[in-house]
Design a protein around this motif. Sequence first.
Motif, PDB file in Angstrom:
ATOM      1  N   GLY A  67       0.820  -1.208   0.000  1.00  0.00           N
ATOM      2  CA  GLY A  67       0.000   0.000   0.000  1.00  0.00           C
ATOM      3  C   GLY A  67       0.853   1.256   0.000  1.00  0.00           C
ATOM      4  N   ARG A  68       0.258   2.348  -0.429  1.00  0.00           N
ATOM      5  CA  ARG A  68       0.929   3.645  -0.510  1.00  0.00           C
ATOM      6  C   ARG A  68       0.242   4.614   0.439  1.00  0.00           C
ATOM      7  NH1 ARG A  68       0.464   6.723  -6.093  1.00  0.00           N
ATOM      8  NH2 ARG A  68      -0.162   8.591  -5.024  1.00  0.00           N
ATOM      9  N   TYR A  69       1.046   5.443   1.139  1.00  0.00           N
ATOM     10  CA  TYR A  69       0.534   6.409   2.109  1.00  0.00           C
ATOM     11  C   TYR A  69       1.316   7.708   1.959  1.00  0.00           C
ATOM     12  CZ  TYR A  69      -0.956   1.986   4.170  1.00  0.00           C
ATOM     13  OH  TYR A  69      -1.499   0.743   4.368  1.00  0.00           O
ATOM     14  N   THR A  70       0.684   8.828   2.306  1.00  0.00           N
ATOM     15  CA  THR A  70       1.374  10.116   2.302  1.00  0.00           C
ATOM     16  C   THR A  70       1.141  10.826   3.633  1.00  0.00           C
ATOM     17  OG1 THR A  70      -0.517  11.214   1.283  1.00  0.00           O
ATOM     18  CG2 THR A  70       1.222  10.447  -0.210  1.00  0.00           C
ATOM     19  N   SER A  71       2.076  11.716   3.971  1.00  0.00           N
ATOM     20  CA  SER A  71       1.963  12.465   5.214  1.00  0.00           C
ATOM     21  C   SER A  71       2.688  13.797   5.088  1.00  0.00           C
ATOM     22  CB  SER A  71       2.587  11.672   6.363  1.00  0.00           C
ATOM     23  OG  SER A  71       2.638  12.451   7.536  1.00  0.00           O
ATOM     24  N   THR A  76       0.643  12.127  10.710  1.00  0.00           N
ATOM     25  CA  THR A  76      -0.700  11.915  10.197  1.00  0.00           C
ATOM     26  C   THR A  76      -0.575  11.330   8.792  1.00  0.00           C
ATOM     27  OG1 THR A  76      -1.462  13.842  11.424  1.00  0.00           O
ATOM     28  CG2 THR A  76      -2.902  13.023   9.688  1.00  0.00           C
ATOM     29  N   TRP A  77      -1.027  10.095   8.609  1.00  0.00           N
ATOM     30  CA  TRP A  77      -0.862   9.394   7.336  1.00  0.00           C
ATOM     31  C   TRP A  77      -2.197   9.216   6.625  1.00  0.00           C
ATOM     32  CZ3 TRP A  77       3.793   8.410   5.270  1.00  0.00           C
ATOM     33  CH2 TRP A  77       4.892   8.560   6.111  1.00  0.00           C
ATOM     34  N   THR A  78      -2.186   9.424   5.304  1.00  0.00           N
ATOM     35  CA  THR A  78      -3.370   9.251   4.470  1.00  0.00           C
ATOM     36  C   THR A  78      -3.111   8.125   3.485  1.00  0.00           C
ATOM     37  OG1 THR A  78      -3.845  11.606   4.621  1.00  0.00           O
ATOM     38  CG2 THR A  78      -4.919  10.381   2.831  1.00  0.00           C
ATOM     39  N   PRO A  79      -3.947   7.087   3.505  1.00  0.00           N
ATOM     40  CA  PRO A  79      -3.760   6.004   2.538  1.00  0.00           C
ATOM     41  C   PRO A  79      -4.209   6.434   1.142  1.00  0.00           C
ATOM     42  CG  PRO A  79      -5.664   5.553   3.908  1.00  0.00           C
ATOM     43  CD  PRO A  79      -5.044   6.815   4.431  1.00  0.00           C
ATOM     44  N   TYR A  80      -3.545   5.920   0.140  1.00  0.00           N
ATOM     45  CA  TYR A  80      -3.921   6.125  -1.248  1.00  0.00           C
ATOM     46  C   TYR A  80      -5.265   5.445  -1.495  1.00  0.00           C
ATOM     47  CZ  TYR A  80      -3.657   5.406  -6.342  1.00  0.00           C
ATOM     48  OH  TYR A  80      -3.914   5.365  -7.690  1.00  0.00           O
ATOM     49  N   ALA A  81      -6.175   6.117  -2.174  1.00  0.00           N
ATOM     50  CA  ALA A  81      -7.521   5.587  -2.401  1.00  0.00           C
ATOM     51  C   ALA A  81      -7.517   4.287  -3.205  1.00  0.00           C
ATOM     52  CB  ALA A  81      -8.384   6.635  -3.108  1.00  0.00           C
ATOM     53  N   GLY A  82      -6.471   4.066  -4.004  1.00  0.00           N
ATOM     54  CA  GLY A  82      -6.386   2.858  -4.825  1.00  0.00           C
ATOM     55  C   GLY A  82      -5.639   1.705  -4.173  1.00  0.00           C
ATOM     56  N   ASN A  83      -5.394   1.788  -2.859  1.00  0.00           N
ATOM     57  CA  ASN A  83      -4.705   0.699  -2.157  1.00  0.00           C
ATOM     58  C   ASN A  83      -5.537  -0.575  -2.181  1.00  0.00           C
ATOM     59  OD1 ASN A  83      -2.351   1.994  -1.460  1.00  0.00           O
ATOM     60  ND2 ASN A  83      -3.007   2.518   0.594  1.00  0.00           N
ATOM     61  N   PRO A  84      -4.905  -1.719  -2.229  1.00  0.00           N
ATOM     62  CA  PRO A  84      -3.480  -1.945  -2.360  1.00  0.00           C
ATOM     63  C   PRO A  84      -3.020  -1.702  -3.790  1.00  0.00           C
ATOM     64  CG  PRO A  84      -4.596  -4.051  -2.316  1.00  0.00           C
ATOM     65  CD  PRO A  84      -5.643  -2.986  -2.096  1.00  0.00           C
ATOM     66  N   VAL A  85      -1.793  -1.226  -3.942  1.00  0.00           N
ATOM     67  CA  VAL A  85      -1.269  -0.947  -5.273  1.00  0.00           C
ATOM     68  C   VAL A  85      -0.624  -2.165  -5.902  1.00  0.00           C
ATOM     69  CG1 VAL A  85      -0.995   1.515  -4.877  1.00  0.00           C
ATOM     70  CG2 VAL A  85       0.907  -0.014  -4.354  1.00  0.00           C
ATOM     71  N   LEU A  86      -0.333  -3.183  -5.093  1.00  0.00           N
ATOM     72  CA  LEU A  86       0.230  -4.425  -5.601  1.00  0.00           C
ATOM     73  C   LEU A  86      -0.246  -5.581  -4.719  1.00  0.00           C
ATOM     74  CD1 LEU A  86       2.182  -5.669  -7.691  1.00  0.00           C
ATOM     75  CD2 LEU A  86       3.989  -5.411  -5.997  1.00  0.00           C
ATOM     76  N   GLY A  87      -0.806  -6.603  -5.321  1.00  0.00           N
ATOM     77  CA  GLY A  87      -1.273  -7.761  -4.566  1.00  0.00           C
ATOM     78  C   GLY A  87      -2.595  -7.489  -3.878  1.00  0.00           C
ATOM     79  N   GLY A  88      -3.057  -8.443  -3.129  1.00  0.00           N
ATOM     80  CA  GLY A  88      -4.279  -8.293  -2.358  1.00  0.00           C
ATOM     81  C   GLY A  88      -5.525  -8.019  -3.162  1.00  0.00           C
TER      82      GLY A  88
END
Length: 94
Positions: A67-71, A76-88
């Motif tokens: 998964g991808r996250y930004t802060s 304070t972390w925000t997950p990418y709306a398209g998570n997971p970006v690989l697998g899952g």
Amino acid sequence: MLLAVARGGGAFTVPWPPVGAGWTRVGTVLGPTVAWEQTSIQEPDVAWTGSQFRMLAKGGWAATALGRYTSPDGLTWTPYAGNPVLGGGGSGFA
């Protein structure tokens, strides 16, 4: 400097150094909240882009995914709306 430390329960504890001071423990800043993360977010790779932190991290134990996250501040972390970006099931790559 940002230091992410994995702990039991799959959450991250971040000691954060204020300017001119020693390390300060701030506690858990990110933990699993959605199904693909299962019970853990682990093995973070964090980079500073000049304006924000970006992180890739593995979620889950049995069927891991990435998964991808930004802060803006490392706290304070925000997950990418398209998570997971690989697998899952998110990317088509298991």
